[in-house]
Write an enzyme that holds these catalytic residues in place. Structure first.
Site, PDB file in Angstrom:
ATOM      1  N   HIS A 170     168.845  60.943 -28.349  1.00 10.82           N
ATOM      2  CA  HIS A 170     169.891  60.514 -27.425  1.00 10.82           C
ATOM      3  C   HIS A 170     169.345  59.933 -26.123  1.00 10.82           C
ATOM      4  O   HIS A 170     170.106  59.567 -25.231  1.00 10.82           O
ATOM      5  CB  HIS A 170     170.814  61.717 -27.121  1.00 10.82           C
ATOM      6  CG  HIS A 170     172.160  61.356 -26.610  1.00 10.82           C
ATOM      7  ND1 HIS A 170     172.570  61.644 -25.318  1.00 10.82           N
ATOM      8  CD2 HIS A 170     173.208  60.734 -27.203  1.00 10.82           C
ATOM      9  CE1 HIS A 170     173.812  61.217 -25.148  1.00 10.82           C
ATOM     10  NE2 HIS A 170     174.223  60.660 -26.265  1.00 10.82           N
ATOM     11  N   LYS A 172     167.988  57.390 -23.357  1.00  5.49           N
ATOM     12  CA  LYS A 172     168.267  55.987 -23.044  1.00  5.49           C
ATOM     13  C   LYS A 172     167.211  55.534 -22.027  1.00  5.49           C
ATOM     14  O   LYS A 172     167.355  55.728 -20.825  1.00  5.49           O
ATOM     15  CB  LYS A 172     169.668  55.811 -22.462  1.00  5.49           C
ATOM     16  CG  LYS A 172     170.761  56.634 -23.157  1.00  5.49           C
ATOM     17  CD  LYS A 172     170.985  56.245 -24.611  1.00  5.49           C
ATOM     18  CE  LYS A 172     171.839  57.281 -25.320  1.00  5.49           C
ATOM     19  NZ  LYS A 172     173.209  57.400 -24.849  1.00  5.49           N
ATOM     20  N   ASP A 177     157.536  46.284 -18.827  1.00  4.78           N
ATOM     21  CA  ASP A 177     156.355  46.249 -17.954  1.00  4.78           C
ATOM     22  C   ASP A 177     156.349  47.462 -17.023  1.00  4.78           C
ATOM     23  O   ASP A 177     156.310  48.583 -17.491  1.00  4.78           O
ATOM     24  CB  ASP A 177     156.281  44.922 -17.199  1.00  4.78           C
ATOM     25  CG  ASP A 177     156.005  43.744 -18.130  1.00  4.78           C
ATOM     26  OD1 ASP A 177     155.416  43.963 -19.206  1.00  4.78           O
ATOM     27  OD2 ASP A 177     156.401  42.612 -17.794  1.00  4.78           O
TER      28      ASP A 177
END
Length: 519
Positions: A170, A172, A177
């Protein structure tokens, strides 16, 4: 569907606005130092300058920013998400363009195996991503994490629409870079257009490197996706180079091996060298706090939040003010107790109205979820009244139109903002954050503060602690714009006929818990 333009309609300051030089009251700085000293014992510490953090506002701004960063990528892109929408061809084309224009660029995707392959043999996240591997070879990596909690007969018989209730990848993490966007948003069209979330962009090589390491370590504990001429369009295999056996073949050995492999990376020992000689002189610090409880006996998110909220129930932090938000209203009983134990001067809980819930109108069991969250919100207000806090704590529901209708949005934001009491007049309680002082602390990331977050899913968040007036102002403005479409509700609102929760919804909630899953 209509979206709010993100450039012309903003009425708030941005990261480039001048930072006020007005000093923060000593008591505020002292309280912040106490909190950061606590956090230094739990999680890695990253010092940043306030202008290294940019707070994005809308789904469109998030999407356009992410695409712009990808097109300018020089060496690496790593994307950890629950899933990538199976029709996100424009997003994939953006990544393909970046790979074509820069032969030194590599891209790594990490999604959840259950969610990423759910539609197989029809189009899925896996079949969408596999052609990139065929085109660019080992410059592209696609990994999918599979929970060790769903195996054998349970995996065979539980329907695909609800099997993710037993655990997911889950996190995110959207790294390009030396920058990373922390969010609760996934990568699909609704999150890019009309699903409100939170999005913080960090321009910090050290923080981007740290989360790249976390991303890579979880990839090494995941299935590998390769292109295939089979109808599914891909194959999924467990590489022999992975440092653990497959969770489907040996879930207990997988968990023990994964625990040994991951646990060293969550500790304060991973803090980079301080930017200043006196670490405590830094105005802004960021602490990554993770929840890997499916794999580890303990993690850092819940201990960190428990420490902070416990502090808020004691002098000199009491009475503080806070705003808590979660699109899915299902905080654990222990987290609810911690929130209420702070007995705030002002507390606001912001959640989705059923019409702004992504599951509204869904078929099958998932269609019951908006009513389930309504029931839990009603129980929360009842508890607030029982604790004698109904004058201090407010529940608000966010609604912008109606999902699945023209102009309808859904709400998926989650997090916590904390404002310390002021020292100007100890006898009078501080004003709510949106009317007085701005927050000094916020938590942002993937966690929904539920049983799933703390027992079943892999979660990644950061705690931002700051005494900088400009950044605090921007955090206060974030609270304001998230509340623009929110309306206060009380217990009487849940008694109207359309808000009544049926018995079969409550029975379904009970059944999921009995089977070991979570909403």
């Amino acid at each position: 569907m209509a979206t709010r333009p993100f450039r012309t309609s903003r009425r708030y300051s941005n990261s480039s606005a001048p930072t006020s030089s007005a000093p923060v009251p000593q008591s505020q700085a002292s309280m912040l130092a106490t909190i950061t000293t606590d956090l230094d014992k739990i999680a890695p510490r990253f010092e940043v300058q306030p202008d290294q953090i940019e707070i994005l506002q809308t789904p469109t701004e998030f999407y356009e920013t992410l695409k712009a960063k990808i097109l300018k990528a020089k060496s690496r892109i790593y994307l950890s998400t629950l899933y990538i929408g199976k029709t996100e061809h424009e997003f994939i084309a953006t990544i393909r363009t970046a790979l074509q224009s820069n032969p030194n660029l590599s891209v790594s995707f990490l999604t959840d195996a259950l969610r990423g392959t759910r539609e197989t043999p029809n189009a899925s996240s896996a079949s969408l991503l596999a052609p990139l591997i065929a085109e660019f070879g080992d410059r592209v990596e696609v990994r999918m994490f599979h929970t060790p909690n769903l195996t054998g007969l349970r995996k065979k018989f539980i329907p695909k629409r609800i099997n993710e209730g037993w655990g997911l990848q889950h996190m995110k993490l959207y790294g390009v870079d030396d920058e990373i966007i922390m969010s609760g948003a996934n990568l699909s069209s609704d999150y890019f257009t009309n699903r409100q979330d939170r999005y913080h962009l960090f321009r910090s090589a050290e923080l981007a490197d740290y989360f790249s390491t976390i991303h890579n370590k979880v990839c090494e504990l995941s299935f590998d996706i390769q292109p295939s001429s089979e109808p599914a369009g891909y194959t999924m295999r467990w590489p022999t180079t992975n440092p653990a056996p497959s969770p489907l073949e040996s879930p207990e050995k997988f968990k023990s091996s994964a625990s040994r492999y991951l646990s060293p990376f969550l500790t304060p020992a991973n803090s980079p060298k301080p930017l200043t000689k006196d670490a405590r002189s830094s105005s802004t610090t960021v602490y990554p706090v993770l929840s890997f409880v499916p794999l580890l006996e303990t993690s850092t998110e819940l201990p960190a939040l428990t420490t902070i909220l416990t502090r808020l129930s004691q002098p000199p932090f009491h009475p503080a003010s806070w705003t808590f938000t979660a699109g899915y209203f299902n905080m654990t009983p222990s987290f609810r107790r911690l929130l209420l134990s702070t007995r705030p001067a002002s507390g606001t809980v912001l959640t989705a109205h059923p019409y702004a819930n992504g599951f509204y109108g869904s078929k099958g069991v998932s269609g019951m979820l908006p009513d389930a969250y309504t029931h839990l919100a009603k129980m929360f207000l009842k508890r607030v009244r029982y604790e004698g806090l109904d004058k201090n704590i407010t529940l608000k529901e966010w609604q912008r139109g109606k999902v699945n209708e023209e102009g309808g949005w859904t709400y998926h934001a989650k997090g916590l903002w904390i404002t310390f009491p002021t020292s100007s007049d100890a006898s009078s309680p501080p004003a709510p954050p949106e009317k007085g002082e701005d927050p000094s602390l916020t938590v942002i990331g993937s966690s929904n503060y539920t049983k799933r977050s703390y027992q079943l899913d892999l979660e990644a968040n950061v705690i931002i602690a700051t005494s900088d007036p400009g950044l605090r102002r921007r955090l206060g403005e974030e609270v304001q714009w998230l509340g623009e479409y929110a309306k206060k509700v009380d217990e009487s609102d849940f008694e109207i006929p359309e808000r009544k929760v049926s018995l079969h919804v409550r029975l379904s909630m009970w059944l999921v818990r009995v089977l070991g899953g979570a909403l």
